[in-house]
Motif scaffolding. Structure first.
Motif, PDB file in Angstrom:
ATOM      1  N   PRO A  86       0.828  -1.173  -0.060  1.00  0.00           N
ATOM      2  CA  PRO A  86       0.170   0.040  -0.162  1.00  0.00           C
ATOM      3  C   PRO A  86       0.964   1.335   0.034  1.00  0.00           C
ATOM      4  O   PRO A  86       2.022   1.105   0.531  1.00  0.00           O
ATOM      5  CB  PRO A  86      -0.800  -0.060   1.201  1.00  0.00           C
ATOM      6  CG  PRO A  86      -0.459  -1.459   1.757  1.00  0.00           C
ATOM      7  CD  PRO A  86       0.458  -2.180   1.086  1.00  0.00           C
ATOM      8  N   GLN A  87       0.513   2.134  -0.656  1.00  0.00           N
ATOM      9  CA  GLN A  87       1.274   3.543  -0.962  1.00  0.00           C
ATOM     10  C   GLN A  87       1.442   4.131   0.795  1.00  0.00           C
ATOM     11  O   GLN A  87       0.615   4.128   1.173  1.00  0.00           O
ATOM     12  CB  GLN A  87       0.509   4.355  -1.789  1.00  0.00           C
ATOM     13  CG  GLN A  87       0.547   4.106  -3.244  1.00  0.00           C
ATOM     14  CD  GLN A  87       0.116   4.986  -4.192  1.00  0.00           C
ATOM     15  OE1 GLN A  87      -0.468   6.098  -3.761  1.00  0.00           O
ATOM     16  NE2 GLN A  87      -0.089   4.566  -5.533  1.00  0.00           N
ATOM     17  N   SER A  89       1.140   7.056   2.058  1.00  0.00           N
ATOM     18  CA  SER A  89       0.251   8.123   2.016  1.00  0.00           C
ATOM     19  C   SER A  89       0.278   8.808   3.355  1.00  0.00           C
ATOM     20  O   SER A  89       0.469   7.972   4.437  1.00  0.00           O
ATOM     21  CB  SER A  89      -1.257   7.819   1.554  1.00  0.00           C
ATOM     22  OG  SER A  89      -1.797   7.075   2.452  1.00  0.00           O
ATOM     23  N   LEU A  91      -2.410   8.892   4.878  1.00  0.00           N
ATOM     24  CA  LEU A  91      -3.468   8.226   5.960  1.00  0.00           C
ATOM     25  C   LEU A  91      -2.994   7.541   7.316  1.00  0.00           C
ATOM     26  O   LEU A  91      -1.750   7.162   7.246  1.00  0.00           O
ATOM     27  CB  LEU A  91      -4.207   7.270   4.936  1.00  0.00           C
ATOM     28  CG  LEU A  91      -5.016   7.832   4.006  1.00  0.00           C
ATOM     29  CD1 LEU A  91      -5.323   6.210   3.124  1.00  0.00           C
ATOM     30  CD2 LEU A  91      -6.277   8.531   4.374  1.00  0.00           C
ATOM     31  N   ALA A  99     -11.247   2.991   5.647  1.00  0.00           N
ATOM     32  CA  ALA A  99     -11.621   3.315   4.230  1.00  0.00           C
ATOM     33  C   ALA A  99     -11.814   1.831   3.528  1.00  0.00           C
ATOM     34  O   ALA A  99     -12.876   1.836   2.622  1.00  0.00           O
ATOM     35  CB  ALA A  99     -10.568   4.014   3.676  1.00  0.00           C
ATOM     36  N   ALA A 103     -15.463   1.365   2.106  1.00  0.00           N
ATOM     37  CA  ALA A 103     -15.843   1.157   0.439  1.00  0.00           C
ATOM     38  C   ALA A 103     -16.384  -0.006   0.120  1.00  0.00           C
ATOM     39  O   ALA A 103     -16.985  -0.086  -1.047  1.00  0.00           O
ATOM     40  CB  ALA A 103     -14.234   1.104  -0.133  1.00  0.00           C
TER      41      ALA A 103
ATOM     42  N   TRP B 223     -15.069   7.843   0.474  1.00  0.00           N
ATOM     43  CA  TRP B 223     -14.491   6.679   0.613  1.00  0.00           C
ATOM     44  C   TRP B 223     -13.678   5.877  -0.334  1.00  0.00           C
ATOM     45  O   TRP B 223     -12.721   5.325  -0.062  1.00  0.00           O
ATOM     46  CB  TRP B 223     -15.555   5.639   1.394  1.00  0.00           C
ATOM     47  CG  TRP B 223     -16.088   6.056   2.797  1.00  0.00           C
ATOM     48  CD1 TRP B 223     -17.357   6.474   2.883  1.00  0.00           C
ATOM     49  CD2 TRP B 223     -15.311   6.117   3.883  1.00  0.00           C
ATOM     50  NE1 TRP B 223     -17.253   6.770   4.496  1.00  0.00           N
ATOM     51  CE2 TRP B 223     -16.138   6.436   4.985  1.00  0.00           C
ATOM     52  CE3 TRP B 223     -13.757   5.935   4.143  1.00  0.00           C
ATOM     53  CZ2 TRP B 223     -15.520   6.874   6.351  1.00  0.00           C
ATOM     54  CZ3 TRP B 223     -13.405   6.190   5.555  1.00  0.00           C
ATOM     55  CH2 TRP B 223     -14.474   6.434   6.414  1.00  0.00           C
ATOM     56  N   THR B 226     -10.549   7.974  -0.661  1.00  0.00           N
ATOM     57  CA  THR B 226      -9.675   7.780   0.343  1.00  0.00           C
ATOM     58  C   THR B 226      -8.905   6.390  -0.054  1.00  0.00           C
ATOM     59  O   THR B 226      -7.800   6.189   0.243  1.00  0.00           O
ATOM     60  CB  THR B 226     -10.254   7.780   1.598  1.00  0.00           C
ATOM     61  OG1 THR B 226     -10.795   8.901   1.850  1.00  0.00           O
ATOM     62  CG2 THR B 226      -9.314   7.355   2.843  1.00  0.00           C
ATOM     63  N   THR B 227      -9.651   5.368  -0.230  1.00  0.00           N
ATOM     64  CA  THR B 227      -9.333   4.001  -0.595  1.00  0.00           C
ATOM     65  C   THR B 227      -8.148   4.264  -1.977  1.00  0.00           C
ATOM     66  O   THR B 227      -7.125   3.336  -1.931  1.00  0.00           O
ATOM     67  CB  THR B 227     -10.386   3.137  -0.877  1.00  0.00           C
ATOM     68  OG1 THR B 227     -11.428   3.051  -0.098  1.00  0.00           O
ATOM     69  CG2 THR B 227      -9.889   1.653  -1.226  1.00  0.00           C
ATOM     70  N   ARG B 229      -6.272   6.186  -2.400  1.00  0.00           N
ATOM     71  CA  ARG B 229      -4.993   6.494  -1.869  1.00  0.00           C
ATOM     72  C   ARG B 229      -4.060   5.378  -1.572  1.00  0.00           C
ATOM     73  O   ARG B 229      -2.823   5.577  -1.341  1.00  0.00           O
ATOM     74  CB  ARG B 229      -4.881   7.522  -0.675  1.00  0.00           C
ATOM     75  CG  ARG B 229      -5.450   9.039  -0.874  1.00  0.00           C
ATOM     76  CD  ARG B 229      -4.644   9.638  -2.115  1.00  0.00           C
ATOM     77  NE  ARG B 229      -3.428   9.879  -1.880  1.00  0.00           N
ATOM     78  CZ  ARG B 229      -2.306   9.730  -2.245  1.00  0.00           C
ATOM     79  NH1 ARG B 229      -2.458   9.255  -3.554  1.00  0.00           N
ATOM     80  NH2 ARG B 229      -1.120   9.980  -2.019  1.00  0.00           N
ATOM     81  N   GLY B 230      -4.552   4.314  -1.295  1.00  0.00           N
ATOM     82  CA  GLY B 230      -3.752   2.995  -1.099  1.00  0.00           C
ATOM     83  C   GLY B 230      -3.275   2.396  -2.271  1.00  0.00           C
ATOM     84  O   GLY B 230      -2.402   1.351  -2.315  1.00  0.00           O
ATOM     85  N   GLY B 231      -3.455   2.970  -3.491  1.00  0.00           N
ATOM     86  CA  GLY B 231      -3.027   2.450  -4.736  1.00  0.00           C
ATOM     87  C   GLY B 231      -4.079   1.743  -5.510  1.00  0.00           C
ATOM     88  O   GLY B 231      -5.237   1.375  -5.165  1.00  0.00           O
TER      89      GLY B 231
END
Lengths: 264, 342
Positions: A86-87, A89, A91, A99, A103, B223, B226-227, B229-231
């Motif tokens: 995971p990047q 970021s 967060l 998230a 989601a 959401w 935001t998700t 941002r994880g790739g």
């Protein structure tokens, strides 16, 4: 709950990666180790099952055709952890998991979401990371948070692409113990692409060894791991012995010359 | 273990962020009051508010200062919101309505409307410039996104095509200026410098309407963003349709950028600095990041508006010049102080 793979073929343009791959039916609670050399198609197969890569053939999860199922339906069933971390970021680790949960489960009540997130951080032993920014975490720590993002959703099929690649020995064991416990509890199935054959032999009930575009061997670690297979799949001369607890252990002696078609 | 400890710790972060959003709102209110209180005439706010029977003072308050101050807030919020959404969906901290040539395309659309006196049938003349600006911005967006998708490419390629679009749009703008009359060229120059001086309540209503339409739509996708941002792979594996999300965001961003550019001209810095300020202060949970970016953009724009009236006594400088001259050193100082703290 079971997973069946029938005659799966995947290509990148004209380059065929997998051809007519089929596997024996995987029952619930099974941890399947996906082995093979670099480029054997392990990640490609996982990406196809996750709906990220077009494929021909059939992948049937408990009666649902994964390749043709609507994304929303597949989403409820399948959890995928990509090979890339995971990047990094800004967060927080906690909100990256929140998230991921929101989601996929927007209807979940706040209390239930908080309990689920607390549970997964506790179980993985990473509660100390929860309120730190992803950018402040090491590669291994981010890999653990990535796993938490997948596990918190309790998918029926877990597709984990090298989930232990950035982890030290302790955390490698912790990851596999946790995944094994979760699929046992949920009656789920996990496919794990992994390079550490001994770790796979220790934790997986089944191995699926890929090479030359198809399945070279499948079955229990004790049945499928042989010196011939090591040579065929990895191009190494090695021995398969048994440890004091009865698990097969691979001892690699040397690299053997690769066949012409595998040189690059 | 109970659900209390982590959730309680996280709640403290949430309260901290709400406090920061409250602080930004308060700072914006003060900056807005300062903006209204400042003008080349030097008349104080108290005099303006107290002058109920002086027509000239009422004109200064209601037709000059208030419209400019409100427009500064709306345009700042629109551009910063657009920049924040672009930076997320393109995974590029340098993305802004400038990056994809949206602002340049909108300016070209506005220039065409002025130079060729294009009127859209059935629409009041006030609308022809913004509608053409939006049409050009949307066209540029769809072209860039379509080209990138046809190559099977991701966010980086969209940005590269966008940079190419900037040069194409600039070349076309120069061409339009080359054939335009002196009067039309002067109007186009107004766009390229950015100015709040032509703000009217009618134009404010239009920009406000666009912002009121876009902000709730943005917040509905917090959401998913935001998700993301994880790739991208990560987001896709959660069933988030990344390409569709990117397209929806780019269309929304075109609308925001065009609405802003149509009436105040080219102001590039806000779309970059608003999101960065919000990220520094609030992180990237988009429930806070997007409203924070809009507030930060509005605050910086409002301060720039005040500065544009104060730097040279008796003269109102184009606000686009001021945002760059005053804002960039402020932005650099913030980034450096953040780096020292890290």
């Amino acid at each position: 709950m079971s997973l069946e793979l029938h005659q799966i073929s995947i290509a990148y343009g004209r380059q065929r990666v997998l051809e007519d791959l089929s596997a024996e039916t995987m029952p619930p609670g099974t941890l399947v180790g996906l082995l093979g050399a670099n480029g054997a198609g392990k990640s490609t197969l996982l990406r196809a099952l996750a709906g990220l890569q077009p494929a021909r053939g059939r992948a049937v999860l408990d009666g649902t055709e994964l390749f043709t199922a609507p994304a929303a339906h597949r989403l409820r069933q399948v959890g995928y952890l990509p090979q890339s971390l995971p990047q990094a970021s800004p967060l927080l680790a906690y909100e990256s998991v929140l998230a991921a949960l929101r989601a996929t489960r927007p209807d979940l009540r706040d209390g239930a979401a908080q309990a689920a997130i607390q549970g997964i951080f506790d179980r993985l032993g990473i509660a100390g990371l929860a309120l730190r920014r992803m950018g402040q975490l090491s590669g291994g720590q981010r890999q653990m948070v990535g796993l938490a993002q997948v596990l918190v959703r309790q998918p029926r099929l877990l597709l984990l692409d090298e989930p232990t690649s950035a982890l030290d020995l302790r955390w490698q064991l912790a990851v596999l113990e946790n995944v094994a416990a979760q699929i046992r509890q949920d009656g789920a199935i996990a496919l794990i692409a992994i390079h550490d054959i001994n770790l796979a032999a220790r934790f997986c009930q089944r191995l699926l060894v890929l090479g030359q575009g198809s399945v070279l061997a499948q079955g229990t670690p004790a049945d499928s791991l042989t010196p011939d297979l090591l040579n065929q799949a990895y191009g190494i001369a090695g021995r398969v012995e048994s440890c004091s607890q009865g698990f097969p252990v691979v001892l690699a002696d040397r690299a053997t010359p690769l066949p012409t078609d595998r040189r690059n | 273990m109970t659900a209390v400890p982590l959730a309680a710790g996280y709640r403290r972060f949430i309260l901290g962020r709400l406090a920061i959003l409250g602080g930004l709102t308060l700072a914006l209110a003060l900056a807005f009051a300062l903006d209204v209180a400042t003008g080349p005439s030097g008349i104080r706010l108290g005099e303006l508010l107290g002058a109920t029977d002086n027509a000239a003072l009422r004109v200064i308050l209601w037709d000059i200062r208030l419209p400019q101050a409100v427009m500064a807030v709306l345009v700042g919020a629109a551009l910063a919101l657009a920049g924040a959404e672009m930076q997320t969906t393109l995974n590029n901290a340098l993305a802004s309505p400038f990056t994809l040539g949206l602002t340049n395309a909108a300016t070209l659309g506005a220039a065409c409307a002025i130079v060729f006196d294009l009127a859209l049938p059935g629409l009041p003349s006030l609308w022809s410039v913004p509608v053409l600006a939006f049409t050009f911005a949307l066209g540029a967006t769809l072209l860039v996104n379509g080209l990138a998708r046809s190559q099977g490419a991701g966010a980086d390629t969209v940005v590269l095509f966008g940079i190419a679009m900037v040069f194409v749009m600039n070349a076309l703008l120069w061409l339009v200026q080359y054939v335009a009359s002196a009067d039309a060229v002067q109007q186009i120059v107004f766009w390229t410098m950015g100015s709040l001086t032509r703000s009217t309540w009618e134009k404010i209503a239009l920009v406000g309407l666009v912002l009121a339409l876009c902000l709730p739509l943005s917040l509905r996708q917090v959401w998913a963003m935001t998700t993301l941002r994880g790739g991208e792979d990560h987001a896709r594996s959660f069933g988030i349709p990344v390409e569709r999300l990117r397209l929806v965001v780019l269309v929304r961003v075109s609308l925001l950028a065009a609405a802003a550019v149509s009436f105040v001209g080219t102001i590039g810095f806000i779309g970059l600095v608003g999101p960065h300020l919000a990220r520094l202060l609030l992180g990237e949970d988009h429930r806070f990041y997007l409203p924070g970016a809009a507030l930060a953009g509005a605050l910086v724009m409002s301060l720039a508006s005040t500065a544009s009236k104060s730097l040279v006594p008796g003269l109102v400088l184009p606000v686009g010049i001021v945002t760059a001259l005053v804002g960039i050193p402020l932005f650099m100082a913030l980034l450096l102080s953040q780096r020292r703290r890290a």
